[in-house]
Design a protein around this motif. Structure first.
Motif, PDB file in Angstrom:
ATOM      1  N   ILE A  24      -6.197   7.907   5.845  1.00 14.03           N
ATOM      2  CA  ILE A  24      -5.452   8.007   4.648  1.00 14.03           C
ATOM      3  C   ILE A  24      -3.956   7.552   4.791  1.00 14.03           C
ATOM      4  CG2 ILE A  24      -5.073   8.743   2.838  1.00 14.03           C
ATOM      5  CD1 ILE A  24      -7.425   7.804   3.276  1.00 14.03           C
ATOM      6  N   ILE A  25      -3.073   7.377   4.378  1.00 16.37           N
ATOM      7  CA  ILE A  25      -1.866   6.385   4.582  1.00 16.37           C
ATOM      8  C   ILE A  25      -1.093   8.050   3.845  1.00 16.37           C
ATOM      9  CG2 ILE A  25       0.552   4.930   3.514  1.00 16.37           C
ATOM     10  CD1 ILE A  25      -1.438   3.318   3.662  1.00 16.37           C
ATOM     11  N   ARG A  26      -0.185   8.817   4.281  1.00 17.10           N
ATOM     12  CA  ARG A  26       0.273  10.006   4.107  1.00 17.10           C
ATOM     13  C   ARG A  26       1.767   9.756   3.799  1.00 17.10           C
ATOM     14  NH1 ARG A  26      -2.470  14.348   4.991  1.00 17.10           N
ATOM     15  NH2 ARG A  26      -0.837  15.542   3.813  1.00 17.10           N
ATOM     16  N   LEU A  86       0.762  -1.017   0.089  1.00 18.20           N
ATOM     17  CA  LEU A  86       0.426  -0.035   0.114  1.00 18.20           C
ATOM     18  C   LEU A  86       1.202   1.086   0.150  1.00 18.20           C
ATOM     19  CD1 LEU A  86      -2.814  -0.626   2.773  1.00 18.20           C
ATOM     20  CD2 LEU A  86      -2.927  -1.361  -0.485  1.00 18.20           C
ATOM     21  N   SER A  87       0.367   2.400  -0.643  1.00 19.88           N
ATOM     22  CA  SER A  87       1.382   3.351  -0.781  1.00 19.88           C
ATOM     23  C   SER A  87       0.379   4.644  -0.026  1.00 19.88           C
ATOM     24  CB  SER A  87       1.662   3.232  -2.353  1.00 19.88           C
ATOM     25  OG  SER A  87       2.535   4.335  -2.450  1.00 19.88           O
ATOM     26  N   GLY A 102      -1.710   7.809  -0.208  1.00 20.22           N
ATOM     27  CA  GLY A 102      -2.601   8.215  -0.734  1.00 20.22           C
ATOM     28  C   GLY A 102      -3.961   6.702  -1.005  1.00 20.22           C
ATOM     29  N   GLU A 103      -3.245   6.211  -0.230  1.00 15.48           N
ATOM     30  CA  GLU A 103      -4.502   5.239   0.165  1.00 15.48           C
ATOM     31  C   GLU A 103      -5.504   4.729   1.410  1.00 15.48           C
ATOM     32  OE1 GLU A 103      -3.991   1.011  -2.268  1.00 15.48           O
ATOM     33  OE2 GLU A 103      -2.197   1.905  -1.773  1.00 15.48           O
ATOM     34  N   LYS A 104      -6.011   3.593   2.101  1.00 13.09           N
ATOM     35  CA  LYS A 104      -6.349   4.278   2.947  1.00 13.09           C
ATOM     36  C   LYS A 104      -5.747   2.820   4.017  1.00 13.09           C
ATOM     37  CE  LYS A 104     -10.172   4.485   5.646  1.00 13.09           C
ATOM     38  NZ  LYS A 104     -10.322   6.272   6.213  1.00 13.09           N
ATOM     39  N   PHE A 105      -5.428   3.434   5.147  1.00 12.75           N
ATOM     40  CA  PHE A 105      -4.952   1.866   6.074  1.00 12.75           C
ATOM     41  C   PHE A 105      -5.969   0.878   5.872  1.00 12.75           C
ATOM     42  CE2 PHE A 105      -2.936   0.700   9.804  1.00 12.75           C
ATOM     43  CZ  PHE A 105      -1.695   0.478   9.548  1.00 12.75           C
ATOM     44  N   PRO A 106      -5.437  -0.160   6.150  1.00 15.07           N
ATOM     45  CA  PRO A 106      -6.493  -1.590   6.195  1.00 15.07           C
ATOM     46  C   PRO A 106      -7.404  -1.592   7.338  1.00 15.07           C
ATOM     47  CG  PRO A 106      -3.825  -2.494   6.106  1.00 15.07           C
ATOM     48  CD  PRO A 106      -3.794  -0.768   5.784  1.00 15.07           C
ATOM     49  N   VAL A 140       0.089   7.747   8.892  1.00 14.57           N
ATOM     50  CA  VAL A 140      -1.282   7.617   8.464  1.00 14.57           C
ATOM     51  C   VAL A 140      -2.391   8.966   9.444  1.00 14.57           C
ATOM     52  CG1 VAL A 140      -4.023   6.711   9.232  1.00 14.57           C
ATOM     53  CG2 VAL A 140      -1.028   5.124   8.554  1.00 14.57           C
ATOM     54  N   LEU A 153      -0.831  -4.924   4.393  1.00  9.39           N
ATOM     55  CA  LEU A 153      -0.121  -4.302   3.658  1.00  9.39           C
ATOM     56  C   LEU A 153       0.879  -4.030   2.717  1.00  9.39           C
ATOM     57  CD1 LEU A 153       0.748  -2.619   7.664  1.00  9.39           C
ATOM     58  CD2 LEU A 153      -0.733  -0.866   5.709  1.00  9.39           C
TER      59      LEU A 153
END
Length: 179
Positions: free
Chosen positions: A134-136, A2-3, A5-9, A129, A112
């Motif tokens: 959101i992962i920043r 995951l990178s 802009g993506e939602k943390f699971p 996050v 992840l």
């Protein structure tokens, strides 16, 4: 993996939070620190050599993260009991100020995308996050190379400005203003 802009699971794991067996273990999930910034860093294994240097490095600056309304979480694929033994017997980890996540089912590390294919352990990965989940920021190093907690703090500071921050920017310095 995951990178940005993506939602943390979504996750729910056991965590070790103290050395006292009566209060050592708690469940932690996405809602435990709702509304806070999260700094989640994974390491390969307990009772190893590089990992405690990183964990103590983050512990030394924990209050600076707290001052920025950020919660540090660390974790590996070891169990909460192994975390407890390591905390109890390693002098530098004895008073660790943040939870140690036990991803024994490897669900979070797999979601992840940071489960090392060769070793079957968590890669040395860091995620910042935001309060919306959101992962920043993502930072991954080779299993043999430790991270720099001061750099993670610097990036958190930059993200919290919500401005354009130049290379090597530090808190208190000018940000870039676009005319």
């Amino acid at each position: 993996m995951l990178s940005v802009g993506e939602k943390f699971p979504q996750f729910k794991v056991k965590a070790t939070v103290s050395n006292d067996l009566n209060t050592a273990f708690v469940d932690i999930d996405n809602n435990t620190y709702k509304g806070k910034w999260l700094v989640v860093f994974f390491y390969p294994k307990d009772f190893t050599f590089v990992c405690p240097t990183e964990i103590t490095g983050f512990a030394e600056v924990n209050e600076q993260f707290v001052d920025r309304d950020a919660q540090i979480l660390t974790g590996s694929t070891d169990s909460e009991f192994v975390h407890h033994a390591w905390r109890t017997h390693h002098k530098d980890l004895n008073r660790l100020p943040f939870p140690m996540l036990a991803d024994v089912k490897r669900e979070l590390t797999s979601a992840l995308g940071i489960l090392d294919k060769n070793e079957g352990v968590a890669q040395r990965a860091t995620f910042i996050v935001d309060p919306q989940g959101i992962i920043r920021f993502v930072y991954v190093t080779d299993l043999s190379v430790g991270r720099n907690p001061a750099e993670v703090l610097r990036v958190l500071d930059a993200l919290q400005t919500d401005e354009l921050c130049p290379c090597n920017w530090k808190q208190g310095e000018d940000v870039i203003k676009v005319a």
